[in-house]
Design a protein around this motif. Structure first.
Motif, PDB file in Angstrom:
ATOM      1  N   GLY A  69     -15.898   6.601 -38.078  1.00 53.66           N
ATOM      2  CA  GLY A  69     -14.529   7.178 -37.903  1.00 53.66           C
ATOM      3  C   GLY A  69     -13.767   6.131 -36.711  1.00 53.66           C
ATOM      4  O   GLY A  69     -14.415   5.684 -35.741  1.00 53.66           O
ATOM      5  N   VAL A  70     -12.701   5.836 -37.131  1.00 59.25           N
ATOM      6  CA  VAL A  70     -11.920   5.023 -36.180  1.00 59.25           C
ATOM      7  C   VAL A  70     -10.936   5.835 -35.742  1.00 59.25           C
ATOM      8  O   VAL A  70     -10.173   6.617 -36.273  1.00 59.25           O
ATOM      9  N   PHE A  71     -10.724   5.647 -34.428  1.00 59.01           N
ATOM     10  CA  PHE A  71     -10.225   6.701 -33.479  1.00 59.01           C
ATOM     11  C   PHE A  71      -8.832   5.877 -32.595  1.00 59.01           C
ATOM     12  O   PHE A  71      -9.020   4.925 -32.136  1.00 59.01           O
ATOM     13  N   LEU A  72      -7.950   6.751 -32.306  1.00 58.77           N
ATOM     14  CA  LEU A  72      -6.881   6.414 -31.363  1.00 58.77           C
ATOM     15  C   LEU A  72      -7.015   7.446 -30.242  1.00 58.77           C
ATOM     16  O   LEU A  72      -6.609   8.644 -30.397  1.00 58.77           O
ATOM     17  N   ALA A  73      -6.973   6.718 -29.050  1.00 58.83           N
ATOM     18  CA  ALA A  73      -6.823   7.585 -27.717  1.00 58.83           C
ATOM     19  C   ALA A  73      -5.561   7.011 -27.043  1.00 58.83           C
ATOM     20  O   ALA A  73      -5.212   6.186 -27.089  1.00 58.83           O
ATOM     21  N   TYR A  74      -5.039   8.089 -26.309  1.00 61.54           N
ATOM     22  CA  TYR A  74      -3.967   7.922 -25.246  1.00 61.54           C
ATOM     23  C   TYR A  74      -4.391   8.234 -23.814  1.00 61.54           C
ATOM     24  O   TYR A  74      -5.207   9.084 -23.809  1.00 61.54           O
ATOM     25  N   ALA A  75      -4.245   7.232 -22.877  1.00 55.34           N
ATOM     26  CA  ALA A  75      -4.745   7.495 -21.516  1.00 55.34           C
ATOM     27  C   ALA A  75      -3.269   7.358 -20.876  1.00 55.34           C
ATOM     28  O   ALA A  75      -2.585   6.271 -20.833  1.00 55.34           O
ATOM     29  N   SER A  76      -3.055   8.304 -20.019  1.00 56.81           N
ATOM     30  CA  SER A  76      -1.905   7.917 -19.112  1.00 56.81           C
ATOM     31  C   SER A  76      -2.349   8.390 -17.582  1.00 56.81           C
ATOM     32  O   SER A  76      -3.504   8.817 -17.493  1.00 56.81           O
ATOM     33  N   PRO A  77      -1.565   8.252 -16.484  1.00 55.62           N
ATOM     34  CA  PRO A  77      -1.975   8.707 -15.131  1.00 55.62           C
ATOM     35  C   PRO A  77      -2.502  10.236 -15.301  1.00 55.62           C
ATOM     36  O   PRO A  77      -3.045  10.651 -14.202  1.00 55.62           O
ATOM     37  N   HIS A  78      -1.682  11.028 -16.229  1.00 52.13           N
ATOM     38  CA  HIS A  78      -2.131  12.464 -16.118  1.00 52.13           C
ATOM     39  C   HIS A  78      -3.506  12.816 -16.779  1.00 52.13           C
ATOM     40  O   HIS A  78      -4.059  13.896 -16.421  1.00 52.13           O
ATOM     41  N   ARG A 117      -6.267  11.768 -20.348  1.00 56.21           N
ATOM     42  CA  ARG A 117      -6.596  11.019 -21.622  1.00 56.21           C
ATOM     43  C   ARG A 117      -7.442  11.843 -22.601  1.00 56.21           C
ATOM     44  O   ARG A 117      -7.897  12.532 -22.346  1.00 56.21           O
ATOM     45  N   THR A 118      -7.013  11.494 -23.849  1.00 53.89           N
ATOM     46  CA  THR A 118      -7.458  12.377 -25.141  1.00 53.89           C
ATOM     47  C   THR A 118      -7.302  11.657 -26.445  1.00 53.89           C
ATOM     48  O   THR A 118      -6.740  10.573 -26.351  1.00 53.89           O
ATOM     49  N   LEU A 119      -8.118  12.097 -27.413  1.00 56.37           N
ATOM     50  CA  LEU A 119      -8.025  11.488 -28.770  1.00 56.37           C
ATOM     51  C   LEU A 119      -6.810  12.047 -29.421  1.00 56.37           C
ATOM     52  O   LEU A 119      -6.703  13.439 -29.474  1.00 56.37           O
ATOM     53  N   ILE A 120      -6.084  10.963 -30.171  1.00 58.86           N
ATOM     54  CA  ILE A 120      -4.956  11.861 -30.804  1.00 58.86           C
ATOM     55  C   ILE A 120      -4.868  11.496 -32.241  1.00 58.86           C
ATOM     56  O   ILE A 120      -3.806  11.989 -32.846  1.00 58.86           O
ATOM     57  N   ILE A 128     -12.136  17.190 -38.063  1.00 58.61           N
ATOM     58  CA  ILE A 128     -11.923  16.069 -37.047  1.00 58.61           C
ATOM     59  C   ILE A 128     -10.377  16.334 -36.658  1.00 58.61           C
ATOM     60  O   ILE A 128     -10.205  16.396 -35.408  1.00 58.61           O
ATOM     61  N   THR A 129      -9.672  16.779 -37.279  1.00 59.14           N
ATOM     62  CA  THR A 129      -8.167  17.079 -36.869  1.00 59.14           C
ATOM     63  C   THR A 129      -8.314  18.240 -36.172  1.00 59.14           C
ATOM     64  O   THR A 129      -7.712  18.337 -35.033  1.00 59.14           O
ATOM     65  N   LEU A 130      -9.054  19.381 -36.389  1.00 58.81           N
ATOM     66  CA  LEU A 130      -9.208  20.452 -35.397  1.00 58.81           C
ATOM     67  C   LEU A 130      -9.854  20.321 -34.234  1.00 58.81           C
ATOM     68  O   LEU A 130      -9.317  20.677 -33.041  1.00 58.81           O
ATOM     69  N   VAL A 131     -10.941  19.367 -34.242  1.00 60.26           N
ATOM     70  CA  VAL A 131     -11.455  18.822 -33.016  1.00 60.26           C
ATOM     71  C   VAL A 131     -10.492  18.225 -32.095  1.00 60.26           C
ATOM     72  O   VAL A 131     -10.359  18.471 -30.811  1.00 60.26           O
ATOM     73  N   LEU A 132      -9.619  17.371 -32.721  1.00 56.14           N
ATOM     74  CA  LEU A 132      -8.651  16.634 -31.961  1.00 56.14           C
ATOM     75  C   LEU A 132      -7.651  17.626 -31.182  1.00 56.14           C
ATOM     76  O   LEU A 132      -7.252  17.172 -30.193  1.00 56.14           O
ATOM     77  N   TRP A 133      -7.169  18.502 -31.892  1.00 58.44           N
ATOM     78  CA  TRP A 133      -6.356  19.583 -31.345  1.00 58.44           C
ATOM     79  C   TRP A 133      -7.010  20.354 -30.158  1.00 58.44           C
ATOM     80  O   TRP A 133      -6.501  20.321 -29.144  1.00 58.44           O
ATOM     81  N   ALA A 134      -8.124  20.710 -30.405  1.00 55.79           N
ATOM     82  CA  ALA A 134      -8.970  21.346 -29.384  1.00 55.79           C
ATOM     83  C   ALA A 134      -9.169  20.458 -27.893  1.00 55.79           C
ATOM     84  O   ALA A 134      -8.895  20.795 -26.807  1.00 55.79           O
ATOM     85  N   TYR A 166      -5.891  20.093 -26.296  1.00 54.39           N
ATOM     86  CA  TYR A 166      -5.658  21.198 -25.336  1.00 54.39           C
ATOM     87  C   TYR A 166      -6.260  21.272 -24.319  1.00 54.39           C
ATOM     88  O   TYR A 166      -5.759  21.713 -23.059  1.00 54.39           O
ATOM     89  N   LEU A 167      -7.694  21.005 -24.231  1.00 52.66           N
ATOM     90  CA  LEU A 167      -8.246  20.988 -23.099  1.00 52.66           C
ATOM     91  C   LEU A 167      -7.986  20.167 -21.998  1.00 52.66           C
ATOM     92  O   LEU A 167      -7.665  19.983 -20.822  1.00 52.66           O
ATOM     93  N   ALA A 168      -7.415  18.654 -22.570  1.00 55.80           N
ATOM     94  CA  ALA A 168      -6.835  17.641 -21.650  1.00 55.80           C
ATOM     95  C   ALA A 168      -5.442  18.027 -21.110  1.00 55.80           C
ATOM     96  O   ALA A 168      -5.184  18.069 -19.766  1.00 55.80           O
ATOM     97  N   VAL A 169      -4.838  18.734 -21.843  1.00 53.51           N
ATOM     98  CA  VAL A 169      -3.308  19.171 -21.292  1.00 53.51           C
ATOM     99  C   VAL A 169      -3.743  20.517 -20.150  1.00 53.51           C
ATOM    100  O   VAL A 169      -3.068  20.644 -19.047  1.00 53.51           O
ATOM    101  N   THR A 170      -4.275  21.324 -20.464  1.00 53.50           N
ATOM    102  CA  THR A 170      -4.692  22.540 -19.483  1.00 53.50           C
ATOM    103  C   THR A 170      -5.199  21.939 -18.419  1.00 53.50           C
ATOM    104  O   THR A 170      -5.049  22.431 -17.386  1.00 53.50           O
ATOM    105  N   THR A 171      -6.396  21.125 -18.589  1.00 55.82           N
ATOM    106  CA  THR A 171      -7.141  20.575 -17.358  1.00 55.82           C
ATOM    107  C   THR A 171      -5.956  20.008 -16.442  1.00 55.82           C
ATOM    108  O   THR A 171      -6.064  20.122 -15.401  1.00 55.82           O
TER     109      THR A 171
END
Length: 308
Positions: free
Chosen positions: A46-55, A57-60, A265-271, A274-279
């Protein structure tokens, strides 16, 4: 992600991970090299795209890599639920597909980073330059690199780098503390107005023969420290793979069909998102609570006479 974790200095990271499988029925499965296993195994990639910011990071985003053998086998495609419109695409092409979606969605990102599989692909680099998106992309030591004296190789340029070109810097924190390396940066000729091209070289402190090379593109005047920071950000996607597999079941599936893989995989990325945002929100709230509790009111400050 844009709303909760978006940042103008965000970094998009492209990488793949393997899913070990038994049998030949799962869409895209074959014997191929898996970085997860560190060897050639029967697996899906699987090829994935992640996003990392100062706040945070998560898979998108995600794409399942289909080898040519799968794309050229109609019976196998039908059994795995692969639509006729799905054709062969290289891993860099899948990466570009996800980058296009992220940019079109308005996700703020200034940089892209990826390993050698993407850095040595000229179409991948050219598209980013056309979009005026900076990149720090790993390349092999024999990659052809333009210089004012003609093309050369990164390992040749590194061998002739002056002693004063090397600077010890951290490219981020790991599990054992700052990731310290010796770094050198060389300016390369380029034709882009207002932009620059560089060769970034990373050298191990404990083993000077262990070097890594990066082709870089970005706004003219970009600091060496910024290139080093972006290079170190690539580790963020490895951390995302680890947490997604242990916390939300990225590799815990028994599906075989192409469409079912995307659903899981889409459901996993949502989850995971969600964990990244709440953390990130919890950390901000905790930090604000600490700051507020450490600032006494004016009446409390004036209640006694302090020695100064």
């Amino acid at each position: 992600m844009s709303e909760h974790l978006g940042h103008d200095d965000g970094v998009l990271i492209v990488d793949e991970t393997g899913f070990l499988k038994k049998g030949i029925k799962s869409a895209g499965v074959q014997r191929q090299y898996s970085g997860t296993a560190g060897r050639t195994e029967n697996c899906q990639l699987g090829v994935f795209l992640a996003y990392a910011s100062p706040h945070a990071r998560t898979l998108i985003d995600r794409e399942l890599y289909l080898p040519r053998g799968w794309c050229d086998d109609p019976a196998r495609r039908t059994e795995a639920g692969i639509a006729a419109s799905v054709g062969f695409a290289t891993k860099p092409a899948l990466g570009l597909r996800m980058l296009e979606r992220a940019i079109a969605a308005g996700l703020p990102a200034r940089w892209v980073t990826a390993d050698e599989a993407y850095g040595q692909d000229s179409k991948f680099r050219t598209w980013l330059q056309q979009q005026r998106i900076g990149y720090v992309l790993a390349v092999p030591r024999n990659q052809r690199v333009p210089t004012t004296a003609g093309n050369s190789r990164p390992d040749v340029l590194a061998a002739n780098a002056p002693v004063l070109a090397w600077k010890r810097r951290s490219c981020g924190d790991g599990a054992k503390g700052p990731r310290l390396y010796d770094w050198a940066v060389a300016s390369l000729p380029g034709t882009d107005d207002g932009c620059g091209h560089w060769l970034l070289i990373r050298r191990s402190i404990t083993d000077p023969k262990d070097l890594a090379y990066y082709l870089c593109f970005g706004p003219a005047g970009t600091l060496d420290e910024d290139l080093i920071r972006v290079a170190g950000t690539r580790w963020a996607i490895e951390e995302c793979f680890q947490t997604a597999k242990t916390e939300v079941g990225l590799d815990h599936y028994q599906v075989r069909r192409y469409d079912a893989w995307y659903r899981h995989i889409t459901l996993v990325l949502w989850a995971h998102s969600y964990l990244a945002v709440t953390t990130a929100q919890t950390k901000r709230e905790t930090r604000n609570l600490i700051m507020n509790s450490s600032c006494p009111s004016a009446s409390a400050r004036s209640a006694v006479s302090w020695h100064t």
